[in-house]
Design a protein around this motif. Structure first.
Motif, PDB file in Angstrom:
ATOM      1  N   ARG A 172       7.298   6.694   8.776  1.00  0.00           N
ATOM      2  CA  ARG A 172       8.852   5.854   9.351  1.00  0.00           C
ATOM      3  C   ARG A 172       8.822   4.386   9.539  1.00  0.00           C
ATOM      4  N   SER A 208       1.069  -1.669   0.006  1.00  0.00           N
ATOM      5  CA  SER A 208       0.039   0.311  -0.476  1.00  0.00           C
ATOM      6  C   SER A 208       0.694   1.339   0.298  1.00  0.00           C
ATOM      7  N   ASP A 209       0.804   2.226  -0.720  1.00  0.00           N
ATOM      8  CA  ASP A 209       0.966   3.832  -0.693  1.00  0.00           C
ATOM      9  C   ASP A 209       1.123   4.223   0.136  1.00  0.00           C
ATOM     10  N   ARG A 262       6.752  -2.896   6.517  1.00  0.00           N
ATOM     11  CA  ARG A 262       6.575  -3.954   4.592  1.00  0.00           C
ATOM     12  C   ARG A 262       6.809  -5.768   4.694  1.00  0.00           C
ATOM     13  N   ARG A 277       9.038   2.311   7.672  1.00  0.00           N
ATOM     14  CA  ARG A 277       7.905   1.569   7.001  1.00  0.00           C
ATOM     15  C   ARG A 277       8.446   0.441   6.138  1.00  0.00           C
ATOM     16  N   GLU A 278       9.786   0.111   5.873  1.00  0.00           N
ATOM     17  CA  GLU A 278      10.299  -0.968   5.269  1.00  0.00           C
ATOM     18  C   GLU A 278       9.973  -2.110   6.629  1.00  0.00           C
ATOM     19  N   LEU A 324       1.790   3.255   3.380  1.00  0.00           N
ATOM     20  CA  LEU A 324       2.671   3.116   4.019  1.00  0.00           C
ATOM     21  C   LEU A 324       4.394   4.370   4.012  1.00  0.00           C
ATOM     22  N   ASN A 325       3.896   5.303   2.093  1.00  0.00           N
ATOM     23  CA  ASN A 325       5.483   5.831   2.426  1.00  0.00           C
ATOM     24  C   ASN A 325       5.616   6.884   3.299  1.00  0.00           C
ATOM     25  N   ASN A 326       3.931   7.350   3.303  1.00  0.00           N
ATOM     26  CA  ASN A 326       3.925   8.190   4.539  1.00  0.00           C
ATOM     27  C   ASN A 326       4.466   7.570   6.054  1.00  0.00           C
TER      28      ASN A 326
END
Length: 678
Positions: free
Chosen positions: A51, A44-45, A57, A53-54, A47-49
């Protein structure tokens, strides 16, 4: 024969066996929906916002793999119940002249129909609920909600691939079972194993011994370093011990009940005990599977809930103040000369320039070294962990008496050769401590409290803090010790921590500006330190929210999947036993057994074995408690009370759910065995 004939026959079979197929299809839909949702969240995009996020994921990716593997194993297992019920029907087809190739075509259509329905509805449900799941995940992490709806084509593609392969493997297995069985064996398949099994004392005792050893390991383990690998060993032993005990132990238990004439020769016990003995060899494995699943659910729910609700404790332990700085020095002269005072002045100037009034500020010089503790003797000249038993490796910190009195607002005094001792994560019992380099301290007093040393919170080793009257002489005596690579063993640090009283965004601004200043190479050279570790509570809070929120979320998802699996195993177990017992209860009714007595017999049977997995899972959970507490220490959570609360709460919720399952399945069982009287 035309294709339409096989298709109609397959649809008719599914419709006639809807009592068996409908729960199976719903389970397939549920597994597919969960897999798509976790896959969708992983890409999901939104998660890009966030901290971390890696990390999120990675957790979600691992979660999707666990669901995929578990779905494969579980759907194979549940399909075996269906195959067992259908073999008699296929045997009849074969006797009437239908070849096994034709039966294979019927199985193909059945699998195709179930697969298309399950994947289609599962994906549709996954897409519909994916946004809700996304909102829950973001809310758990305390981030900003985005209401944009999206569909992940890669997740759809991966879901179709994974479950398409699972259905193909199930089809191959079903065809194999028909292909390698004669018509007579297929018809008699439901009666296979219908002879009283012998309880194997050796396997039963082995199971109890294996469980006892795993419980013992869990209770005695004290070292968080050893806890992680030991935990997995204990888990494997518990699984093996549970299967051995449930398969052999349950047969022995029922035989003991049978020998108790006062118990056995009662209407409600006679039929239930004799029926269970005949099929316990097969059903013992089913009970053990339910027990293992229940234990997995309870451990997962309790530990991830503790992580999530205890994250503030972990943050405060790991980062005791809003801003935490640790300047590390390589050269002894830089650490002992006026550089520390200059650094204090520099920090005060920077705060003053930004109109920041530090609160709850404390600073001190700290020297740390690792050692192997044997009694009161500490080996520090050569750190060889292979010679350690794992529980005697310590991190030892030296702090000056002046700094201690300043921080703790006390008036402690020490003579030469004396020290105050504070132990963290363990207790130190001796009244003196001596080091391999010749330093000896008599412990004047063991103190109960000291400020958190951030690294100690995540250090898997036990920690000792020694308050000494002359820290400079102590540092000098340890400074010449080096490891095999020439690196100095003693770590020399200047700690400077303070609260700001500022709102979170301002704290992060201050953190970023300090990061720019104190990582500057020119500043490092001017003040003589080698490196700086700068941490902000607010900055790290987002990381903790992301990691612990993701773990809690995936824990909930996997718990739902495992509970659904346990429910279906219980359901099929009860349904299949109901069909097997149908004829027995029919005969008993012909000789005078009333419906009231049937109900009592069913309750006796269910109460004898149904709650056995829950009771054993609770025992597993009790003995797993100590080792999980040690594992939680590695992520800075030392709140035993919180973990006890989440453990008890998880068990109560699961037990209520289990009671509901009992009520539903007992009614289904009663309806099946009562059908003979209609």
């Amino acid at each position: 024969m035309k294709i339409n004939f096989y298709l109609k026959l397959a649809m008719s079979s599914i419709r006639k066996n809807k009592r068996m197929y409908v729960p199976y299809i719903f389970t397939c839909i549920g597994m597919i929906m969960m897999f798509y949702i976790v896959m969708f969240l992983g890409v999901s995009d939104i998660l890009n916002n966030l901290r971390g996020r890696e990390t999120i994921r990675t957790v979600l990716h691992l979660g999707s793999q666990v669901i995929a593997v578990f779905s494969g194993i579980f759907l194979f297992y549940t399909n075996s119940f269906l195959a067992r019920r259908r073999k008699k029907e296929f045997g009849l087809y074969n006797i009437l002249g239908m070849g096994k190739r034709n039966i294979g075509i019927i199985l193909f259509w059945e699998t195709l129909i179930i697969g298309v329905i399950s994947i289609g509805i599962g994906l549709l449900a996954g897409i519909i609920f994916s946004k809700l799941a996304e909102l829950v995940l973001v809310n758990l992490m305390g981030s900003i909600v985005n209401y944009t709806f999206s569909i992940s084509m890669i997740s759809i593609e991966r879901t179709i691939q994974v479950f398409g392969i699972i259905f193909i493997l199930i089809l191959i297995n079903s065809i194999r079972q028909v292909q390698f069985s004669s018509a007579i064996n297929l018809i008699r398949s439901e009666n296979v194993g219908e002879k009283p099994p012998k309880g194997n004392w050796f396997i039963g005792i082995m199971g109890i011994l294996i469980l006892g050893v795993s419980y013992y390991i869990s209770v005695i383990i004290q070292d968080p370093i050893q806890a992680l690998p030991t935990f997995f060993i204990a888990v494997i032993m518990v699984i093996i011990g549970t299967y051995f005990t449930m398969i052999s132990g349950s047969i022995l238990f029922l035989r003991i009940l049978k020998k108790r004439k006062r118990y056995y020769y009662k209407t409600n016990h006679f039929v239930s005990v004799s029926s269970m003995i005949y099929r316990m060899k097969r059903n013992g494995a089913g009970l053990a599977s339910i027990c293992i699943l229940a234990t997995m659910v309870l451990v997962m729910m309790a530990s991830t809930a503790c992580l999530y609700f205890g994250k503030e404790d972990a943050i405060n332990t790991r980062y005791p103040r809003d801003i935490n700085l640790e300047f590390r020095f390589d050269e002894l002269d830089s650490f002992l000369n006026r550089n520390i005072e200059k650094l204090e002045d520099k920090l005060s100037d920077e705060l003053r320039e930004r109109n920041v009034v530090p609160e709850n500020r404390y600073f001190y010089r700290n020297a740390a070294i690792y050692g192997i503790v044997n009694g009161s003797y500490v080996e520090t000249t050569l750190i060889n962990y292979n010679s350690s038993n794992g529980t005697n490796a310590y991190s030892i910190n030296f702090i000056s008496l002046d700094d201690y009195n300043e921080i703790m607002n006390s008036n402690e005094t020490l003579n030469d050769g004396e020290a105050l001792l504070y132990s963290y994560k363990n207790s130190y019992k001796d009244d003196k401590i001596s080091f391999s380099n010749g330093e000896i301290f008599n412990i004047k007093k063991k103190i109960d409290d000291f400020v958190n040393i951030g690294d100690s919170a995540i250090d898997m080793l036990y920690n000792i803090i020694l308050i000494v009257p002359d820290i400079e002489s102590v540092i000098r005596s340890f400074d010449n010790l080096s490891d095999f690579y020439g690196e100095k063993l003693a770590r020399k640090s200047f700690i400077y921590n303070f609260d700001t009283g500022m709102e979170p965004s301002k704290q992060i601004e201050l953190y970023n500006s300090f990061l720019d200043i104190f990582t500057n190479e020119l500043i490092k050279e001017n003040f003589g330190y080698k490196s700086v570790y700068l941490r902000s509570q607010e900055f790290e809070r987002e990381n903790f929210n992301s990691l612990f929120g993701a773990l809690f979320y995936i824990g909930i998802i996997l718990s739902i999947v495992f509970i659904a699996a346990a429910v279906l195993i219980i359901y099929y177990k009860q349904i299949s036993e109901g069909y097997e017992d149908q004829s027995r209860f029919g005969i008993m009714q012909k000789v005078g057994m009333t419906k009231k007595e049937i109900r009592k017999s069913i309750n006796s049977q269910l109460l004898t074995v149904f709650f056995l997995p829950l009771i054993i899972a609770f025992i597993h959970l009790i003995f797993a408690f100590p080792i999980i507490c040690r594992l939680l220490l590695t992520v800075s959570i030392n709140n035993v009370v919180l973990f006890a609360i989440t453990t008890i709460s998880s068990f109560i919720v699961f037990a209520i759910f289990y009671m509901i399952i009992y009520k539903i399945t007992s009614n289904s069982y009663y309806r099946i065995v009562s059908e003979t009287t209609k």
